[in-house]
Write an enzyme that holds these catalytic residues in place. Structure first.
Site, PDB file in Angstrom:
ATOM      1  N   LYS A  84       0.836  -1.210   0.000  1.00 24.23           N
ATOM      2  CA  LYS A  84       0.000   0.000   0.000  1.00 24.23           C
ATOM      3  C   LYS A  84       0.868   1.258   0.000  1.00 24.23           C
ATOM      4  O   LYS A  84       0.613   2.213   0.715  1.00 24.23           O
ATOM      5  CB  LYS A  84      -0.987  -0.038   1.167  1.00 24.23           C
ATOM      6  CG  LYS A  84      -1.914  -1.254   1.083  1.00 24.23           C
ATOM      7  CD  LYS A  84      -2.958  -1.301   2.174  1.00 24.23           C
ATOM      8  CE  LYS A  84      -3.938  -2.453   1.998  1.00 24.23           C
ATOM      9  NZ  LYS A  84      -3.371  -3.801   2.060  1.00 24.23           N
ATOM     10  N   ARG A  85       1.880   1.255  -0.852  1.00 21.27           N
ATOM     11  CA  ARG A  85       2.796   2.379  -0.934  1.00 21.27           C
ATOM     12  C   ARG A  85       2.174   3.522  -1.730  1.00 21.27           C
ATOM     13  O   ARG A  85       1.260   3.315  -2.532  1.00 21.27           O
ATOM     14  CB  ARG A  85       4.108   1.950  -1.619  1.00 21.27           C
ATOM     15  CG  ARG A  85       4.891   0.888  -0.866  1.00 21.27           C
ATOM     16  CD  ARG A  85       5.335   1.383   0.492  1.00 21.27           C
ATOM     17  NE  ARG A  85       6.434   0.601   1.039  1.00 21.27           N
ATOM     18  CZ  ARG A  85       6.319  -0.389   1.930  1.00 21.27           C
ATOM     19  NH1 ARG A  85       5.119  -0.739   2.382  1.00 21.27           N
ATOM     20  NH2 ARG A  85       7.378  -1.048   2.364  1.00 21.27           N
TER      21      ARG A  85
END
Lengths: 302, 302
Positions: free
Chosen positions: A102-103
């Site tokens: 979830k960058r």
């Protein structure tokens, strides 16, 4: 081959869209793997062995795994090194690896994350795809999509997540569209100009199994995007609740299950495996999920 | 001591709110640090030396540094190990460390990220605070806030980011409030029940320097929250544009500058340092930013 087509191939090879989530948690590991001590390095070693043994148990059954970066990062540098080993091992076994990190970040910083994880040539931990969060907007997604393009890799953008609190922001309505609908339109527009032979593009969306109605709506709204569907099993999603995620040919979505598979040996329904290897329960749980999807969804058409 | 008060103390100790962003980029490093080779391990070693030398150059001038995790992750496991070393080094020098990772996830996965990075007892890379993205909603922020509470650490939630594309989602209006206003209300409510002696709580907000009007609005809207203000320098933010972020005593906000400080030796205005150590330009740029803030904002009251 573009990621979208590699994903289709991975699903078709095994005849199912199951993605096994590699979420190692120290307290859930088999006792046999916790004997050597609990320093970060020893835990990381146990995470690596556990994850690779899960991979061995499922590699002939499924086409994709999704390591959850948080659990590896929790162990610091040795955990991060274990994640690299696990990712490389899974890819050597012929599995696609979607890193769940979830960058997101802006400009050249987002490009650094993309360079770190996307594709065979990635500079950090080479993987096939990465999950990305969209709060920073379209220009923060662009570097990920561009790097993915260059390297035949994929991204999965959070659209409608499986947790109850996801609605706080995602379900807000602005100008007659919810936030998740707007994000879905953005994702599908990005995929629509990158269609592979499978009919989907390499910019996918994360849409939880816990909201079947929205899942059906979003399948229609993103006809060109692969969906990554978390929330099956421990979070309450069932084969029935994910049925709408697939197209008529059983393609278009992959369904993740983490705890329900990798810690199956702790589930009461698999208690009869107590006397045998823990991987037998992992294998049985994987087969059960595959069977459920084949029975209740268009996955039977694969 | 709670993070909010430690942050106030760090600012008051040096009499300025400057946060130095540690964003090492291989192509910008001084030639002297690129001599040893460019394998990931060699680059990571150079990143570590560079970051620690920046810390040495600024540690008596500023109170806070913000390593950008993306650039370290870009080098894989050796980069992640370098980040751990740099973070520990900065803390040993008495600096507060805010890790810029924009992490987020749900439930026990979010808790794993929080455990990884927050506080002295963190299991991964112990730091004083972490940046967090809110797309997944309130229940995804809770584990970070709870762990931060237990460990006197802080979180900075993305509210209004500095990039042009941030408006795509953040500026949408729902029920007469923008998304960023709603996020601001959530952040301030969390801080309001955790007020330290400084008058602020430990749940802060990221608000870009590039939108001075919204910065002023959000300062009013979040009277109990520390603001982390990125976008000064290379992105266009000036002392004038961040003036509204501070309260009358010069507290309430920290202002980050990355490239403008750490790569100052490449800026034409510092060309006269070419014959001396590169750290001299870093030190001069830091002093210049401090002077600008003291001249044009209430930081002069510190």
């Amino acid at each position: 081959m573009v990621f979208a087509d590699r994903l289709a191939q991975a699903v078709q090879r095994v005849g199912n869209p199951v993605m096994v989530g590699l979420d190692p948690r120290w307290e859930n590991l088999p006792d046999s793997l916790r004997r050597d001590g609990d320093s970060p390095a020893e835990k990381a070693q146990a995470f690596q062995i556990f994850s690779c043994e899960v991979i061995d148990a499922v590699k002939d059954l499924v086409g994709i795994v999704k390591p959850q970066m948080a659990f590896f990062e929790q162990l610091g540098p040795s955990g991060f090194a274990a994640l690299a080993e696990v990712t490389a091992y899974a890819r050597r076994q012929g599995l696609l690896v979607v890193l769940d990190g979830k960058r997101n970040d802006i400009g050249s910083t987002g490009a650094a994350y993309a360079d770190a994880y996307l594709g065979e040539q990635a500079s950090g931990i080479p993987a096939d795809a990465l999950t990305v969060s969209p709060y920073l907007g379209d220009d923060s997604l662009t570097p990920f999509i561009e790097v993915a393009d260059q390297r035949d890799a994929g991204v999965f953008v959070l659209v409608k997540t499986s947790n109850p609190g996801g609605k706080l922001l995602q379900d807000l309505v602005s100008d007659s569209l919810t936030i998740y609908q707007r994000m879905a339109d953005l994702v599908n527009a990005a995929s629509a100009v990158r269609i592979g032979e499978c009919g989907y593009g390499s910019v996918g969306a994360v849409v939880g199994a816990t909201y079947p109605q929205q899942l059906a709506e979003l399948r229609q709204r993103m006809p060109q995007s692969w969906l990554l569907v978390p929330g099956f099993g421990a979070q309450g999603g069932t084969a029935d609740s994910v049925a709408a995620a697939f197209d008529a040919k059983g393609l278009g979505a992959v369904v993740n299950n983490s705890r329900g598979i990798i810690f199956a040996y702790q589930r009461s329904e698999y208690a009869h495996f107590a006397g045998s290897k823990w991987q037998n329960a992992v294998e049985a749980a994987t087969k059960q999920m595959i069977e459920q999807l084949r029975t209740e969804t268009s996955v039977s058409q694969l």
